[in-house]
Structures are given as C-alpha cells and as structure tokens.
Design a protein around this motif. Structure first.
Motif, PDB file in Angstrom:
ATOM      1  N   GLN A  69       0.805  -1.213   0.000  1.00 52.10           N
ATOM      2  CA  GLN A  69       0.000   0.000   0.000  1.00 52.10           C
ATOM      3  C   GLN A  69       0.845   1.275   0.000  1.00 52.10           C
ATOM      4  OE1 GLN A  69      -3.671  -0.175  -0.051  1.00 52.10           O
ATOM      5  NE2 GLN A  69      -2.723  -2.019  -0.864  1.00 52.10           N
ATOM      6  N   PHE A  70       2.159   1.139   0.119  1.00 50.82           N
ATOM      7  CA  PHE A  70       3.034   2.310   0.206  1.00 50.82           C
ATOM      8  C   PHE A  70       4.049   2.370  -0.936  1.00 50.82           C
ATOM      9  CE2 PHE A  70       4.675  -1.186   2.676  1.00 50.82           C
ATOM     10  CZ  PHE A  70       5.987  -1.287   2.243  1.00 50.82           C
ATOM     11  N   SER A  71       3.959   1.423  -1.888  1.00 50.29           N
ATOM     12  CA  SER A  71       4.874   1.441  -3.027  1.00 50.29           C
ATOM     13  C   SER A  71       4.175   0.831  -4.238  1.00 50.29           C
ATOM     14  CB  SER A  71       6.161   0.680  -2.714  1.00 50.29           C
ATOM     15  OG  SER A  71       5.912  -0.709  -2.643  1.00 50.29           O
ATOM     16  N   ASP A  72       4.761   1.022  -5.398  1.00 51.14           N
ATOM     17  CA  ASP A  72       4.200   0.468  -6.635  1.00 51.14           C
ATOM     18  C   ASP A  72       4.815  -0.900  -6.902  1.00 51.14           C
ATOM     19  OD1 ASP A  72       2.630   2.733  -7.108  1.00 51.14           O
ATOM     20  OD2 ASP A  72       4.323   3.777  -8.010  1.00 51.14           O
ATOM     21  N   SER A  73       4.571  -1.823  -5.989  1.00 48.00           N
ATOM     22  CA  SER A  73       5.141  -3.163  -6.133  1.00 48.00           C
ATOM     23  C   SER A  73       4.230  -4.211  -5.519  1.00 48.00           C
ATOM     24  CB  SER A  73       6.536  -3.222  -5.486  1.00 48.00           C
ATOM     25  OG  SER A  73       6.453  -2.943  -4.107  1.00 48.00           O
ATOM     26  N   THR A  74       4.477  -5.444  -5.911  1.00 54.15           N
ATOM     27  CA  THR A  74       3.752  -6.611  -5.412  1.00 54.15           C
ATOM     28  C   THR A  74       4.782  -7.694  -5.108  1.00 54.15           C
ATOM     29  OG1 THR A  74       1.869  -6.081  -6.816  1.00 54.15           O
ATOM     30  CG2 THR A  74       1.985  -8.334  -5.982  1.00 54.15           C
ATOM     31  N   THR A  75       4.559  -8.444  -4.041  1.00 57.54           N
ATOM     32  CA  THR A  75       5.459  -9.538  -3.704  1.00 57.54           C
ATOM     33  C   THR A  75       4.679 -10.842  -3.672  1.00 57.54           C
ATOM     34  OG1 THR A  75       6.879  -8.092  -2.393  1.00 57.54           O
ATOM     35  CG2 THR A  75       7.079 -10.453  -1.986  1.00 57.54           C
ATOM     36  N   ARG A  98       8.206  -7.550  -7.390  1.00 61.37           N
ATOM     37  CA  ARG A  98       8.208  -6.872  -8.689  1.00 61.37           C
ATOM     38  C   ARG A  98       7.735  -5.447  -8.471  1.00 61.37           C
ATOM     39  NH1 ARG A  98       9.522  -7.755 -14.263  1.00 61.37           N
ATOM     40  NH2 ARG A  98       8.687  -5.908 -15.296  1.00 61.37           N
ATOM     41  N   GLU A  99       8.568  -4.496  -8.876  1.00 59.74           N
ATOM     42  CA  GLU A  99       8.163  -3.094  -8.778  1.00 59.74           C
ATOM     43  C   GLU A  99       7.877  -2.547 -10.160  1.00 59.74           C
ATOM     44  OE1 GLU A  99      11.199  -0.390  -7.360  1.00 59.74           O
ATOM     45  OE2 GLU A  99      12.740  -1.772  -8.027  1.00 59.74           O
ATOM     46  N   GLU A 100       7.035  -1.523 -10.192  1.00 65.70           N
ATOM     47  CA  GLU A 100       6.684  -0.884 -11.450  1.00 65.70           C
ATOM     48  C   GLU A 100       7.897  -0.119 -11.978  1.00 65.70           C
ATOM     49  OE1 GLU A 100       3.659   2.517 -13.170  1.00 65.70           O
ATOM     50  OE2 GLU A 100       3.307   1.672 -11.189  1.00 65.70           O
ATOM     51  N   VAL A 101       8.147  -0.245 -13.282  1.00 70.30           N
ATOM     52  CA  VAL A 101       9.203   0.513 -13.945  1.00 70.30           C
ATOM     53  C   VAL A 101       8.583   1.290 -15.103  1.00 70.30           C
ATOM     54  CG1 VAL A 101      11.138  -0.956 -13.273  1.00 70.30           C
ATOM     55  CG2 VAL A 101       9.846  -1.518 -15.328  1.00 70.30           C
ATOM     56  N   PRO A 102       9.233   2.370 -15.553  1.00 70.50           N
ATOM     57  CA  PRO A 102       8.611   3.234 -16.558  1.00 70.50           C
ATOM     58  C   PRO A 102       8.519   2.644 -17.960  1.00 70.50           C
ATOM     59  CG  PRO A 102      10.765   4.082 -15.937  1.00 70.50           C
ATOM     60  CD  PRO A 102      10.468   2.933 -15.033  1.00 70.50           C
ATOM     61  N   SER A 103       9.348   1.660 -18.291  1.00 73.83           N
ATOM     62  CA  SER A 103       9.294   1.109 -19.647  1.00 73.83           C
ATOM     63  C   SER A 103       9.769  -0.332 -19.666  1.00 73.83           C
ATOM     64  CB  SER A 103      10.177   1.942 -20.603  1.00 73.83           C
ATOM     65  OG  SER A 103      11.537   1.692 -20.329  1.00 73.83           O
ATOM     66  N   HIS A 104       9.463  -1.001 -20.766  1.00 74.47           N
ATOM     67  CA  HIS A 104       9.865  -2.389 -20.951  1.00 74.47           C
ATOM     68  C   HIS A 104      11.389  -2.524 -20.902  1.00 74.47           C
ATOM     69  CE1 HIS A 104      10.458  -6.205 -23.179  1.00 74.47           C
ATOM     70  NE2 HIS A 104       9.416  -6.555 -22.443  1.00 74.47           N
ATOM     71  N   ARG A 105      12.105  -1.505 -21.359  1.00 76.53           N
ATOM     72  CA  ARG A 105      13.570  -1.531 -21.327  1.00 76.53           C
ATOM     73  C   ARG A 105      14.117  -1.665 -19.911  1.00 76.53           C
ATOM     74  NH1 ARG A 105      15.269   3.792 -23.708  1.00 76.53           N
ATOM     75  NH2 ARG A 105      13.191   4.258 -22.985  1.00 76.53           N
ATOM     76  N   ASP A 106      13.358  -1.229 -18.910  1.00 78.93           N
ATOM     77  CA  ASP A 106      13.813  -1.264 -17.521  1.00 78.93           C
ATOM     78  C   ASP A 106      13.408  -2.530 -16.780  1.00 78.93           C
ATOM     79  OD1 ASP A 106      14.962   1.356 -17.622  1.00 78.93           O
ATOM     80  OD2 ASP A 106      12.917   2.166 -17.531  1.00 78.93           O
ATOM     81  N   THR A 107      12.799  -3.467 -17.479  1.00 79.47           N
ATOM     82  CA  THR A 107      12.272  -4.653 -16.800  1.00 79.47           C
ATOM     83  C   THR A 107      13.362  -5.478 -16.110  1.00 79.47           C
ATOM     84  OG1 THR A 107      10.646  -6.416 -17.013  1.00 79.47           O
ATOM     85  CG2 THR A 107      12.306  -6.293 -18.740  1.00 79.47           C
ATOM     86  N   TRP A 108      14.583  -5.416 -16.594  1.00 84.30           N
ATOM     87  CA  TRP A 108      15.686  -6.180 -16.000  1.00 84.30           C
ATOM     88  C   TRP A 108      15.925  -5.815 -14.545  1.00 84.30           C
ATOM     89  CZ3 TRP A 108      19.847  -3.600 -14.010  1.00 84.30           C
ATOM     90  CH2 TRP A 108      19.990  -2.254 -14.381  1.00 84.30           C
ATOM     91  N   LYS A 109      15.602  -4.600 -14.143  1.00 86.76           N
ATOM     92  CA  LYS A 109      15.871  -4.176 -12.762  1.00 86.76           C
ATOM     93  C   LYS A 109      14.601  -4.148 -11.895  1.00 86.76           C
ATOM     94  CE  LYS A 109      15.603   0.776 -13.749  1.00 86.76           C
ATOM     95  NZ  LYS A 109      16.318   2.047 -13.682  1.00 86.76           N
ATOM     96  N   ALA A 110      13.504  -4.680 -12.403  1.00 85.80           N
ATOM     97  CA  ALA A 110      12.226  -4.564 -11.709  1.00 85.80           C
ATOM     98  C   ALA A 110      11.920  -5.685 -10.735  1.00 85.80           C
ATOM     99  CB  ALA A 110      11.089  -4.484 -12.731  1.00 85.80           C
ATOM    100  N   THR A 111      12.672  -6.781 -10.785  1.00 76.66           N
ATOM    101  CA  THR A 111      12.381  -7.933  -9.917  1.00 76.66           C
ATOM    102  C   THR A 111      13.546  -8.216  -8.985  1.00 76.66           C
ATOM    103  OG1 THR A 111      10.998  -8.898 -11.647  1.00 76.66           O
ATOM    104  CG2 THR A 111      11.732 -10.370  -9.900  1.00 76.66           C
ATOM    105  N   ARG A 112      13.206  -8.387  -7.705  1.00 69.58           N
ATOM    106  CA  ARG A 112      14.207  -8.761  -6.694  1.00 69.58           C
ATOM    107  C   ARG A 112      13.850 -10.103  -6.123  1.00 69.58           C
ATOM    108  NH1 ARG A 112      14.175  -3.303  -3.311  1.00 69.58           N
ATOM    109  NH2 ARG A 112      12.789  -2.643  -4.859  1.00 69.58           N
TER     110      ARG A 112
END
Length: 112
Positions: A69-75, A98-112
C-alpha cells in the motif's frame, strides 16, 4: 498439523496475520513489513493466498501475494509450514518482489 491462521512474526520484525482458511484452502490477511526500500511511511498491506491440503506428513505448502500500500510493487511468497517435535510451527518462505518501472527496457531491474 500446521495451522496457518494467526499472527506470524519473522526474524526481521515483520508481522503477518492470516485469517481463517476456507474449505478450498484460500485465505486473506495483512502484512506489515519492517523492511522496505522506500522513504515512504510503511503501511499495513493486504494479502491473498492458498494452501495445499496437508498431506500425510502434515507439512503443507502455500503461497500468497502482498499488494504493498506504500509502493508500486507486489510480492509473491511461496513456502511450507513445519511443526517440530514440541509442536512449534515455523513457516519457511521464499519471495519475489516486482516493482513498477517506466518502460519495458527497464524490466531487467524490476524484480528482486
């Protein structure tokens, strides 16, 4: 037999409450994390999940998602419940965030 319903606390101080499981094994609850990569105020966040029916060894597997509820992400968490010889229940889990990223190009850094 392991019972997921109730209050759970991890070694980092996060708290999770799981409400009663229905007959299909699904459940809801809330998660309050003690650890976050944000400067925003940490808020209680809803969770939804499901448990496999306990087998003969009574150590069911389960999975749930948390909508922060405090970030643009889901676990997504997956795990298994264990009971030791004294009756102490322990949840062992693994997670992917997984956090929201601005574009498909940034998807590599969106998952921890």
């Amino acid at each position: 037999q392991c019972n997921l319903q109730g209050l759970w606390r991890n070694e980092l101080g996060s708290n999770m409450t799981i409400l009663a499981l229905n007959t299909a094994g699904t459940f809801s609850g809330s998660y309050h994390t003690a650890v976050a990569a944000t400067n925003k105020q940490i808020l209680m966040s809803p969770l939804q999940g499901a448990q496999q029916h306990p087998g003969p060894k009574r150590h069911p597997t389960f999975g749930f998602t948390v909508q922060w509820q405090f970030s643009d992400s889901t676990t997504a968490f997956v795990g298994q419940c264990f009971v030791d010889h004294r009756g102490k229940e322990t949840l062992e889990t693994t997670w992917l965030l997984r956090e929201e990223v601005p574009s498909h190009r940034d998807t590599w850094k969106a998952t921890r």
